[in-house]
Design an enzyme around this catalytic site. Sequence first.
Site, PDB file in Angstrom:
ATOM      1  N   THR A  28      -4.315 -64.139 -24.582  1.00 51.47           N
ATOM      2  CA  THR A  28      -3.444 -63.255 -24.653  1.00 51.47           C
ATOM      3  C   THR A  28      -1.991 -63.282 -23.782  1.00 51.47           C
ATOM      4  O   THR A  28      -2.342 -63.429 -22.477  1.00 51.47           O
ATOM      5  CB  THR A  28      -3.400 -61.543 -24.910  1.00 51.47           C
ATOM      6  OG1 THR A  28      -4.579 -61.459 -25.971  1.00 51.47           O
ATOM      7  CG2 THR A  28      -2.241 -61.109 -25.435  1.00 51.47           C
ATOM      8  N   GLY A  29      -0.689 -63.714 -24.414  1.00 52.96           N
ATOM      9  CA  GLY A  29       0.283 -63.408 -23.486  1.00 52.96           C
ATOM     10  C   GLY A  29       1.288 -64.585 -23.609  1.00 52.96           C
ATOM     11  O   GLY A  29       1.054 -65.428 -24.588  1.00 52.96           O
ATOM     12  N   SER A  30       2.410 -64.635 -23.145  1.00 57.14           N
ATOM     13  CA  SER A  30       3.377 -65.704 -23.295  1.00 57.14           C
ATOM     14  C   SER A  30       2.841 -66.984 -23.089  1.00 57.14           C
ATOM     15  O   SER A  30       3.159 -68.068 -23.515  1.00 57.14           O
ATOM     16  CB  SER A  30       4.663 -65.233 -22.434  1.00 57.14           C
ATOM     17  OG  SER A  30       4.556 -65.342 -20.940  1.00 57.14           O
ATOM     18  N   GLY A  82      -4.160 -66.490 -19.645  1.00 57.15           N
ATOM     19  CA  GLY A  82      -3.510 -66.346 -18.494  1.00 57.15           C
ATOM     20  C   GLY A  82      -3.828 -65.174 -17.443  1.00 57.15           C
ATOM     21  O   GLY A  82      -4.972 -64.727 -17.724  1.00 57.15           O
ATOM     22  N   GLU A 103     -10.050 -59.109 -23.829  1.00 57.88           N
ATOM     23  CA  GLU A 103     -10.021 -60.440 -23.029  1.00 57.88           C
ATOM     24  C   GLU A 103     -11.370 -60.555 -21.979  1.00 57.88           C
ATOM     25  O   GLU A 103     -11.969 -61.396 -22.093  1.00 57.88           O
ATOM     26  CB  GLU A 103      -8.864 -60.203 -22.060  1.00 57.88           C
ATOM     27  CG  GLU A 103      -7.646 -60.500 -22.850  1.00 57.88           C
ATOM     28  CD  GLU A 103      -6.126 -60.455 -21.819  1.00 57.88           C
ATOM     29  OE1 GLU A 103      -5.158 -60.989 -22.204  1.00 57.88           O
ATOM     30  OE2 GLU A 103      -6.409 -59.863 -20.970  1.00 57.88           O
TER      31      GLU A 103
HETATM   32  C1  5RP Z   1      -2.649 -59.863 -21.311  1.00 60.68           C
HETATM   33  C2  5RP Z   1      -2.749 -60.619 -19.906  1.00 60.68           C
HETATM   34  C3  5RP Z   1      -2.021 -61.885 -19.752  1.00 60.68           C
HETATM   35  O1  5RP Z   1      -2.855 -62.778 -19.564  1.00 60.68           O
HETATM   36  C4  5RP Z   1      -1.076 -61.604 -18.741  1.00 60.68           C
HETATM   37  O2  5RP Z   1      -0.527 -60.589 -18.842  1.00 60.68           O
HETATM   38  C5  5RP Z   1      -0.284 -62.946 -18.437  1.00 60.68           C
HETATM   39  O3  5RP Z   1       0.903 -62.759 -19.319  1.00 60.68           O
HETATM   40  P1  5RP Z   1       1.808 -63.976 -19.412  1.00 60.68           P
HETATM   41  O4  5RP Z   1       1.439 -65.223 -19.793  1.00 60.68           O
HETATM   42  O5  5RP Z   1       2.665 -63.422 -20.436  1.00 60.68           O
HETATM   43  O6  5RP Z   1       2.310 -64.003 -18.008  1.00 60.68           O
HETATM   44  O7  5RP Z   1      -3.639 -60.221 -19.304  1.00 60.68           O
HETATM   45  O8  5RP Z   1      -3.448 -58.593 -21.196  1.00 60.68           O
END
Ligand code: 5RP
Length: 218
Positions: A28-30, A82, A103
């Site tokens: 999950t995440g960008s 991520g 996750e």
């Molecule tokens: C979500 C996470 C994401 O992997 C982490 O926050 C990184 O996010 P991004 O890719 O948006 O920088 O642990 O729970």
Amino acid sequence: MDQNELKRQVAQAALAYVEPGTVLGVGTGSTVDLFIEALAASGMELAGTVSSSERSTQALTAAGFKVLEAAAVERLSTYIDGADEIDPMGHMIKGGGAALTREKIVADLADRFVCIADASKCVDVLGRFPLPVEIIPMAAPQLIRRFAQLGGQAQVRPGCVTDNGQLILDVRGLSIADPLAVEAEVSQWPGVVTVGIFARHRARVALIGTPDGVRTLK
Ligand code: 5RP
């Protein structure tokens, strides 16, 4: 090169770790959003995916991938996700997007965690990023006191309810020199659902986006 471009680079590089025809674990995440985009654009066929959040489930479904329940899968070869921080051993802090519990569950099904992150996430010692901890709401005050005993300032994340209907504490001021030990200790505190230290489930491969290209740590 901006941070988004570095994320795009590692998202693209992660395709080399996906085995066509298998079921893939997706974080999950960008950065993962960009990975899902790259996966869809690659035309690669998968037997399915297991997703770690409602957000990724929506993105995977919209991109035409089948999303399976974790309960329907016994093992995944690869989980791609991520991180908010990663140390040289592949230990991570995760949960900035509040998806840490699912996750960790999906990562636990996988033989290999492939972390995709831009270089700003690399640290020598975990703890600069506030440590996310998913908790049962009634335990919040006593957990805040427990973190204070460790030297951390914990605060309930405003306006955040997880996909599991629980709260997130963000803990500032910790220096996590022994991630395995802190993960084991905090995980057993009553009221903790999941601590966002991924040491037992550390990255086996980390693809780090730098202005000079993708650095691979194994
Ligand atoms: C979500 C996470 C994401 O992997 C982490 O926050 C990184 O996010 P991004 O890719 O948006 O920088 O642990 O729970």
